[in-house]
Design a protein around this motif. Structure first.
Motif, short mmCIF file in Angstrom:
data_model
loop_
_atom_site.label_atom_id
_atom_site.label_comp_id
_atom_site.label_asym_id
_atom_site.label_seq_id
_atom_site.Cartn_x
_atom_site.Cartn_y
_atom_site.Cartn_z
N SER A 7 0.84 -1.20 0.00
CA SER A 7 0.00 0.00 0.00
C SER A 7 0.88 1.25 0.00
O SER A 7 2.07 1.19 0.30
CB SER A 7 -0.90 -0.02 1.23
N LYS A 8 0.24 2.35 -0.30
CA LYS A 8 0.93 3.64 -0.22
C LYS A 8 1.19 3.93 1.26
O LYS A 8 0.32 3.69 2.10
CB LYS A 8 -0.02 4.69 -0.79
N GLN A 9 2.37 4.41 1.58
CA GLN A 9 2.65 4.70 2.98
C GLN A 9 2.23 6.13 3.35
O GLN A 9 2.51 7.07 2.61
CB GLN A 9 4.14 4.52 3.27
N ILE A 10 1.54 6.25 4.49
CA ILE A 10 1.24 7.58 5.02
C ILE A 10 1.84 7.65 6.42
O ILE A 10 2.32 6.64 6.96
CB ILE A 10 -0.29 7.85 5.08
N ARG A 11 1.81 8.82 7.01
CA ARG A 11 2.32 8.96 8.38
C ARG A 11 1.23 9.54 9.26
O ARG A 11 0.65 10.57 8.93
CB ARG A 11 3.54 9.90 8.40
N ILE A 12 0.97 8.85 10.36
CA ILE A 12 0.08 9.39 11.38
C ILE A 12 1.02 9.92 12.45
O ILE A 12 1.64 9.13 13.17
CB ILE A 12 -0.83 8.31 11.99
N GLY A 13 1.18 11.23 12.54
CA GLY A 13 2.23 11.78 13.40
C GLY A 13 3.56 11.22 12.92
O GLY A 13 3.87 11.30 11.75
N ASP A 14 4.31 10.60 13.85
CA ASP A 14 5.59 10.03 13.42
C ASP A 14 5.50 8.52 13.18
O ASP A 14 6.52 7.86 13.07
CB ASP A 14 6.69 10.37 14.43
N GLY A 18 1.36 1.61 6.43
CA GLY A 18 1.32 1.17 5.04
C GLY A 18 2.72 0.99 4.49
O GLY A 18 3.72 1.18 5.19
N GLY A 19 2.77 0.58 3.22
CA GLY A 19 4.07 0.29 2.61
C GLY A 19 4.72 -0.88 3.34
O GLY A 19 4.08 -1.88 3.63
N ASP A 20 6.00 -0.70 3.69
CA ASP A 20 6.68 -1.79 4.39
C ASP A 20 6.77 -1.54 5.90
O ASP A 20 7.53 -2.20 6.60
CB ASP A 20 8.08 -2.02 3.80
N ALA A 21 5.97 -0.58 6.40
CA ALA A 21 5.98 -0.30 7.84
C ALA A 21 5.36 -1.47 8.60
O ALA A 21 4.45 -2.13 8.08
CB ALA A 21 5.20 0.97 8.13
N PRO A 22 5.83 -1.73 9.82
CA PRO A 22 5.19 -2.79 10.60
C PRO A 22 3.70 -2.48 10.81
O PRO A 22 3.32 -1.31 10.86
CB PRO A 22 5.91 -2.74 11.95
#
Ligand code: SF4
Length: 348
Positions: A7-14, A18-22
């Motif tokens: 998925s496209k990665q977004i940031r909620i705060g820091d 999505g993407g390769d984030a845990p």
């Protein structure tokens, strides 16, 4: 494990989502948001058990006014949950939230949605399109299945946000039954690039809710779908976070803290193994070490059955065997079972 949907990665705060984030674990406060002190207290408890994103309901202007104080008192990103009143969304953005959860369909006219989206865009605040099966009007595409109606409605809202040149989008499509939820997420996963917030809504009390959530969330995660999860329970929210990590640990998607394995007991068990396992579980809550700990009910099969544990105890009558990686290392008196096991955990 199948490949995770990219998925496209977004940031909620820091916190990247999505993407390769845990896969991030989140929860929602059940305090009165207007009571900032109580809300901060609850969020700090949640932070301690590893909650990574927290949502609060913003039902009125007073709740929105409490956001700055809450924001100052906590470390993790704060999401404002908005229904119906676009002014509360604007006030929450102004007050410093890190994301919004709303259903653009119930915010009102296009002008109002536009005002919210533009304000979110200006501050680069993501919006979760949070659709619940129960909140769709009966007249909405009755020819479609429930999952189909949810997907259709979510896509309409995605297109609306995209038409305003906004793509910091996250989507949830929750139903209170597992097959509908799984079907809805599976369908939308192929249609949009955005990260998905996965959960079963109104899952119930811990006894049934954890099972329903584990089956639903677990099925989706195993299919590679899901970038952040919330286990909704009629219970204190720390239990949601514990359950969330247990789901992720079971699928070996995240490591956090110890994993306890204990045998189901049988006719060979000669001690009160249930109490011993519960005591060990309580003790293990104090440590974040990623260890696998076994509590077994007999010295005959215990160490062998738990040979993949880092440390364990096979409890016989009056005495037990402490073992590491399936090898016996010491004989322990019954009164010292829990203490000896915890000492061995600390020494690892
Ligand atoms: S470890 Fe021993 S007591 Fe526990 S279930 Fe297996 S055989 Fe029974």
């Amino acid at each position: 494990m199948p490949v995770r949907r990219r998925s496209k990665q977004i940031r909620i705060g820091d916190v990247p989502v999505g993407g390769d984030a845990p896969v991030a674990v989140q929860s929602m406060c059940n305090t009165d948001t207007r009571d900032a002190a109580a809300t901060v207290r609850q969020i700090r408890e949640l932070e301690e058990v590893g909650c990574e994103i927290i949502r609060v309901a913003v039902p009125d202007a007073e709740a929105a006014a409490a956001i700055p104080e809450i924001r100052r008192g906590i470390m993790i990103p704060l999401v404002a949950d908005i229904h119906f009143d676009y002014r509360l969304a604007l006030a929450s953005i102004k007050a410093g939230v890190d994301a919004l959860r709303l259903n653009p369909g119930n915010i009102g006219t296009a002008d109002r949605v536009k005002a919210v989206v533009l304000a979110a865009k200006e501050r680069q605040i993501p919006i979760r399109i949070g659709l619940n099966a129960g909140s769709l009007p009966r007249t909405y595409h009755p020819e479609l299945s429930v999952a189909g109606r949810m997907v259709h409605a979510a896509l309409e809202q995605v297109r609306l946000l995209e038409s305003l040149d906004f793509d910091l989008i996250k989507i949830s499509l929750k139903a209170s039954d597992v097959p509908t939820t799984v079907q809805a997420y599976t369908e939308i996963a192929d249609k949009v690039p955005y990260p998905l917030h996965v959960g079963i809504t109104e899952a119930g009390t811990p006894r049934t809710g954890i099972i329903r959530s584990s089956v639903g969330i677990g099925t989706l995660l195993y299919m590679g779908i899901g970038d952040t999860i919330r286990v909704s329970l009629t219970a204190p929210p720390v239990q949601e976070v514990f359950a969330g990590y247990e789901i992720l640990k079971s699928l070996e998607l995240r490591q956090r803290g110890p994993v306890l394995v204990s045998c189901p007991t049988c006719g060979r068990t000669e001690v009160d193994l249930i109490s011993i396992a519960e005591a060990v579980e309580r003790e293990l809550m104090r440590t974040q070490k990623p260890v696998r700990v076994a509590v077994m009910g007999c010295a005959v099969n215990g160490p062998g059955e738990a040979s993949d544990a880092d440390v364990g105890i096979a409890c016989g009558k009056g005495r037990g065997i402490l073992f590491k990686k399936g090898e016996k290392v010491a004989v322990i008196e019954e009164k010292d079972f829990v203490a000896a096991l915890m000492k061995a955990v600390q020494e690892l």
